[in-house]
Design an enzyme around this catalytic site. Structure first.
Site, PDB file in Angstrom:
ATOM      1  CG  ASP A 129      -2.054   0.992   1.126  1.00  0.00           C
ATOM      2  OD1 ASP A 129      -2.388   1.398  -0.009  1.00  0.00           O
ATOM      3  OD2 ASP A 129      -2.599   1.365   2.168  1.00  0.00           O
ATOM      4  CG  LEU A 135       9.088 -17.253  -3.451  1.00  0.00           C
ATOM      5  CD1 LEU A 135       9.030 -17.272  -1.932  1.00  0.00           C
ATOM      6  CD2 LEU A 135       9.505 -15.857  -3.932  1.00  0.00           C
ATOM      7  CG  HIS A 189      -0.814   2.320  -9.266  1.00  0.00           C
ATOM      8  ND1 HIS A 189      -0.968   1.917  -7.955  1.00  0.00           N
ATOM      9  CD2 HIS A 189      -1.902   3.094  -9.537  1.00  0.00           C
ATOM     10  CE1 HIS A 189      -2.100   2.412  -7.468  1.00  0.00           C
ATOM     11  NE2 HIS A 189      -2.676   3.143  -8.408  1.00  0.00           N
TER      12      HIS A 189
HETATM   13  C1  IPE Z   1      -5.416  -2.686   0.103  1.00  0.00           C
HETATM   14  O1  IPE Z   1      -5.098  -1.348  -0.145  1.00  0.00           O
HETATM   15  C2  IPE Z   1      -5.430  -3.468  -1.160  1.00  0.00           C
HETATM   16  C3  IPE Z   1      -4.156  -3.551  -1.895  1.00  0.00           C
HETATM   17  C4  IPE Z   1      -2.999  -3.094  -1.533  1.00  0.00           C
HETATM   18  C5  IPE Z   1      -4.250  -4.238  -3.137  1.00  0.00           C
HETATM   19  P1  IPE Z   1      -6.222  -0.226  -0.227  1.00  0.00           P
HETATM   20  O2  IPE Z   1      -5.515   1.070  -0.420  1.00  0.00           O
HETATM   21  O3  IPE Z   1      -7.243  -0.588  -1.229  1.00  0.00           O
HETATM   22  O4  IPE Z   1      -6.892  -0.314   1.225  1.00  0.00           O
HETATM   23  P2  IPE Z   1      -7.811   0.713   2.037  1.00  0.00           P
HETATM   24  O5  IPE Z   1      -8.938   1.102   1.144  1.00  0.00           O
HETATM   25  O6  IPE Z   1      -6.958   1.886   2.392  1.00  0.00           O
HETATM   26  O7  IPE Z   1      -8.245  -0.036   3.252  1.00  0.00           O
HETATM   27  C1  IPE Z   2      -1.753   0.241  -3.347  1.00  0.00           C
HETATM   28  O1  IPE Z   2      -1.496   1.603  -3.378  1.00  0.00           O
HETATM   29  C2  IPE Z   2      -2.069  -0.302  -4.720  1.00  0.00           C
HETATM   30  C3  IPE Z   2      -3.467  -0.733  -4.893  1.00  0.00           C
HETATM   31  C4  IPE Z   2      -4.391  -0.752  -3.981  1.00  0.00           C
HETATM   32  C5  IPE Z   2      -3.831  -1.204  -6.229  1.00  0.00           C
HETATM   33  P1  IPE Z   2      -2.657   2.670  -3.294  1.00  0.00           P
HETATM   34  O2  IPE Z   2      -3.095   3.008  -4.677  1.00  0.00           O
HETATM   35  O3  IPE Z   2      -3.738   2.211  -2.382  1.00  0.00           O
HETATM   36  O4  IPE Z   2      -1.893   3.907  -2.654  1.00  0.00           O
HETATM   37  P2  IPE Z   2      -2.460   4.944  -1.595  1.00  0.00           P
HETATM   38  O5  IPE Z   2      -2.969   4.163  -0.434  1.00  0.00           O
HETATM   39  O6  IPE Z   2      -3.557   5.705  -2.286  1.00  0.00           O
HETATM   40  O7  IPE Z   2      -1.284   5.806  -1.260  1.00  0.00           O
HETATM   41 MG    MG Z   3      -4.121   2.476  -0.421  1.00  0.00          MG
END
Ligand code: IPE
Ligand code: IPE
Ligand code: MG
Length: 270
Positions: free
Chosen positions: A29, A140, A46
């Site tokens: 995240d 792995l 991303h």
């Molecule tokens: C969790 O991250 C899912 C992934 C990293 C794929 P999110 O950014 O979607 O989670 P929330 O919405 O902050 O809980």
């Molecule tokens: C995690 O990074 C990737 C996915 C959930 C696909 P985020 O896109 O949630 O990044 P933040 O949380 O907005 O910084």
């Molecule tokens: Mg996120």
């Protein structure tokens, strides 16, 4: 078809566990915030996020971790703006097209968990090809959770049991009846869970499997999470006392026993 659970359930017994986690599960995240800090579009975060995966896969393989499970796209991530979802799908295609051969050369077995039918046919085909190509590898096991949710997983398991008629001759469903139908049935439960990006929540990841997993939360944003940050998570993991419901005194006694005559029985919860 159900697959046999590979190792001891943390609630039915005490799984074998050592210095190196056998299974590491990561919520990757913070990509969006990483990009925002740099006044870049979320997409740039991303992209860097996919690059960050390489170092972590390599590092886990070098440490002798058996299973690495990465949360790439949740059941709820479809709620994001359509253009972000479309870009994430393009990145997924790019990663499958560009990385699978490399994984194969390195003896890594690729698996994807989550509901596939919502993905476009091209993605479904690439997943199937990648899994087939790497199925015989003994290094792995890298599992990508895509369109995955912990609640979906439990429900799909129950639905499959019902469809196969596996529920009809049961007086009550026991853990061991359900476990083989869950998506991660072939892996031990995660020893170590890592979430980057500063949030302290599970966000519908492996709800069933995280029962006794050690949790590690870090403020590092995923594109910045590197081999040194992984090492720090391992150091934290090694310092934990995994009691699985028992007392510290029992663990001390078992250790003394192991040094002397009475070895700790790995799968005993007596
Ligand atoms: C969790 O991250 C899912 C992934 C990293 C794929 P999110 O950014 O979607 O989670 P929330 O919405 O902050 O809980
Ligand atoms: C995690 O990074 C990737 C996915 C959930 C696909 P985020 O896109 O949630 O990044 P933040 O949380 O907005 O910084
Ligand atoms: Mg996120």
């Amino acid at each position: 078809m159900k697959t046999r659970a590979q190792s001891t359930s943390s609630t039915a017994g005490i799984p074998p566990h050592g210095e190196v986690p056998r299974h590491v599960a990561i919520i990757m995240d913070g990509n969006g915030r990483w990009a925002k800090q740099r006044h870049l579009p979320r997409f740039a975060g991303h992209k860097r996020g996919v690059e960050a995966m390489h170092a972590i896969v390599k590092s886990c393989a070098e440490h002798g971790v058996g299973f690495l499970t990465l949360f790439a796209f949740s059941s709820e991530n479809w709620r994001r703006p359509p253009d972000e979802v479309a870009l994430l799908m393009q990145l997924f295609i790019g990663a499958l097209e560009g990385e699978v051969q490399k994984l194969h050369r390195n003896g890594i077995r690729l698996k994807v968990i989550g509901e596939r039918k919502r993905f476009e046919p091209k993605i479904q085909a690439l997943i199937a090809e990648g899994e087939l190509l790497t199925a015989g590898n003994r290094g792995l096991t890298l599992t990508i959770a895509a369109n995955y949710g912990g609640r979906w997983d439990i429900l799909q398991a129950l639905n499959r049991m019902a469809k196969e008629g596996a529920l009809t001759d049961l007086d009550e469903i026991r853990e061991s009846d359900l476990a083989p139908y869950l998506s991660m049935s072939a892996a031990p439960e995660p020893d170590l869970f890592i979430r980057t990006g500063g949030e302290r929540r599970v966000s519908n990841f492996l709800l069933w499997q995280l029962a006794y997993t050690e949790l590690h939360f870090t403020d590092a944003l995923w594109p910045d999470f590197d081999a040194a940050a992984l090492e720090a998570a391992f150091v934290s993991y090694r310092a934990r006392e995994r009691r699985f419901g028992r007392t510290s005194e029992q663990l001390e006694e078992a250790k003394r026993g192991a040094a002397g005559r009475t070895p700790l029985r790995a799968a005993s919860d007596a």
